[in-house]
Design an enzyme around this catalytic site. Sequence first.
Site, short mmCIF file in Angstrom:
data_model
loop_
_atom_site.label_atom_id
_atom_site.label_comp_id
_atom_site.label_asym_id
_atom_site.label_seq_id
_atom_site.Cartn_x
_atom_site.Cartn_y
_atom_site.Cartn_z
N THR A 127 66.76 19.34 -40.99
CA THR A 127 66.18 17.99 -40.97
C THR A 127 64.89 17.99 -40.16
OG1 THR A 127 68.26 16.80 -41.29
CG2 THR A 127 66.43 15.54 -40.43
N TRP A 156 75.04 23.16 -42.38
CA TRP A 156 74.04 22.61 -43.30
C TRP A 156 73.56 23.71 -44.25
CZ3 TRP A 156 75.81 19.58 -39.85
CH2 TRP A 156 75.49 18.23 -39.80
N ASN A 169 77.57 20.26 -45.51
CA ASN A 169 77.06 18.92 -45.27
C ASN A 169 76.41 18.31 -46.50
OD1 ASN A 169 76.19 16.72 -43.31
ND2 ASN A 169 74.21 17.38 -44.12
N GLU A 170 76.96 17.16 -46.93
CA GLU A 170 76.37 16.31 -47.96
C GLU A 170 76.12 17.03 -49.28
OE1 GLU A 170 74.24 13.22 -44.82
OE2 GLU A 170 72.97 14.54 -46.07
N GLU A 226 79.61 10.61 -40.61
CA GLU A 226 78.23 10.48 -40.15
C GLU A 226 77.76 9.07 -40.45
OE1 GLU A 226 75.40 13.58 -41.13
OE2 GLU A 226 73.72 12.18 -40.95
#
Length: 656
Positions: free
Chosen positions: A89, A131, A175-176, A257
């Site tokens: 990020t 991630w 993640n995601e 989150e």
Amino acid sequence: MKTLLIITFAGGLALTSVSALAETITINGKDDGRVYDGIGALSAGASSRLLIDYPEPQRSEILDYLFKPNFGAALQINKVEIGGDMNSTDGSEPSHMRTRDDENYQRGYEWWLMEESKKRNPDVKLFGLEWGAPNWINPQTNNVWTRDNITFILNWVRHAKSDHNLTIDYLGGWNERGFNKEWYEQFREALNKAGMEKLQVVADDSFKWNVGHAAAADKQFANSFEIVGMHYPNINPSTNSAWKESLATGKPLWGSEIGSAHYNDGAAGLAKMYNQGYINGKMTAYINWSTIWSVLAGWPFSGDGLMLADEPWSGHYVVGLSIWATAHTTQFAQLGWRYLDGACGYFGGDAKNGSHVALRSPNGRDFSLIVETIDAKTNQSATFTVAGGLSQSVLHVWRTNMRAKNAEDWFVRQPDITPQNGSFAMTFEPGCIYSVTTTTGQSKGLTTPPPSAPLALPYKDDFQQYATGNTPKYFSDQHGTFEVTAAGGGRKGKSLRQVVTAKPVVWNSDADPGTIVGDASWKNYRVTSDVLLEQPGYVDLIGRVMQTKQQNLINGYHLRLTDKGHWSLFCRSYIKDKKKVVENELASGDLTAATGINQWHQLSLNFAGEKITAVIDGTVVAKEIADSTYASGFVGYQVSRWQNAQFMNFGVSSAQ
């Protein structure tokens, strides 16, 4: 400011009168309700990078605000990124296994952050999630759903214990990025075989409740995880069929989150989610991104976190309103407490009036009531009846005026209430949070941070004072990883080196490895560094670096030198309306001889107003080139893709 309105009944003295109380709410210790799993925060995407560089006592003060019980946010879950050497990020976090044979469980700052959280609260729960991952996990396709990745994560868990005495409580997948049922099943099986049966798996750390739908149709998959974790869930998911199937699994439902909001401006949203997420969605844990905003100023999502700490050189930090919005739950309810559903709801049945939740301790005696009136337009009044074995003792009251700008109005102790014949009454002002409890010990931490100040010039770093493998102070890797190492090219001492040699499994987008340092306010200055390429390619010295496109190339003025002796000075910028990165070449040329590899060269950029001068090995190659795209910014390095390069004698001084 108005005084908190309180009435005591059955002969008690009324501190002020209230006409026609709106409703009666029973707080019954025998009520059913889900178990409270806690409120935590997430250090990921390099959001905590600068915290470890803070001086004492400020660093300890910040950590106390985050994790110390009854001081500040009193976080109960500490979730961290399992680093993958790629931009996740606002920067990259280093990996513990860059290859199958490379293992180093001291890299990065997440181990340190987990250790510090445990020092302050031994009961804090630890949660790991990745991630991205190193190249060896899956060199063919860009995903982590491999058995090698299971090995990668299990080794992280093992060495958390063996090297840091940290017991990991929760793990996620990717993640995601949804879920792979077969991988989760293999993951749970591997954890069990490794003696990690108690470690709970969270699925799937993404944006939809679809994991519940899949679990409803596949019992084996349902048995592979213990918790349903959702990112940024709707505060009222009850009309979502997949949410209903997730609820029907009987597993805890978490906002694994939430947040991504400014440390002050996001506080109201957190307060509503902590209450209304349970009322509407039966969610029992919430994890805010980020734990703290400790990133160089101006980077994407700047200020998102519970508090701000982006100036380690000055020691300055800001205790956000989000700290106190969180404290209204975490200082009044502990892990294992249980919600009392009969006392959880909305005033007048309307969320716009505000919400109330009640929880009781495992002993069935203590209880706390948390009320928010964030969106209310008028006072909300109610009589509360205490029953079901709950304590009838004095109640302690704390309040935060969410509309006040002055921190003196945040998390303030109010007069106690003495219930009479099992009842008490209160009137709650609009735009506030209240906590009412039978427990004691709550407090508002009070410190005096130093004033804000820019990083002073001249600034230099020769990298000699760091242990091999460490990241130099204030340097913030954006992609790849830069570590201190023994210098090459025939030099003695230490250098800074880009160490990642193969493209990782990236989480979002890919870019050249790079790192930045400095102050966004730096305007007219000269930056100089020695550079060395270990393989054919190029290396950039960058100045006036300003906000880059998220997870992409570093914006600013680049002086690039290749092993062939070609150089170029160009400005890289992101054109928002066209959604593309543009490189505008300002000057270029060739040196009289190839620069080669394993040879040291000196690069320098001088900024004076709109004039830019570039120097290579003492020779001016571009003099006073005019460009007005950037007037100030950080400095940094960038290296051709996944190659090694070294840097020495870094320094920044006022423009010459």
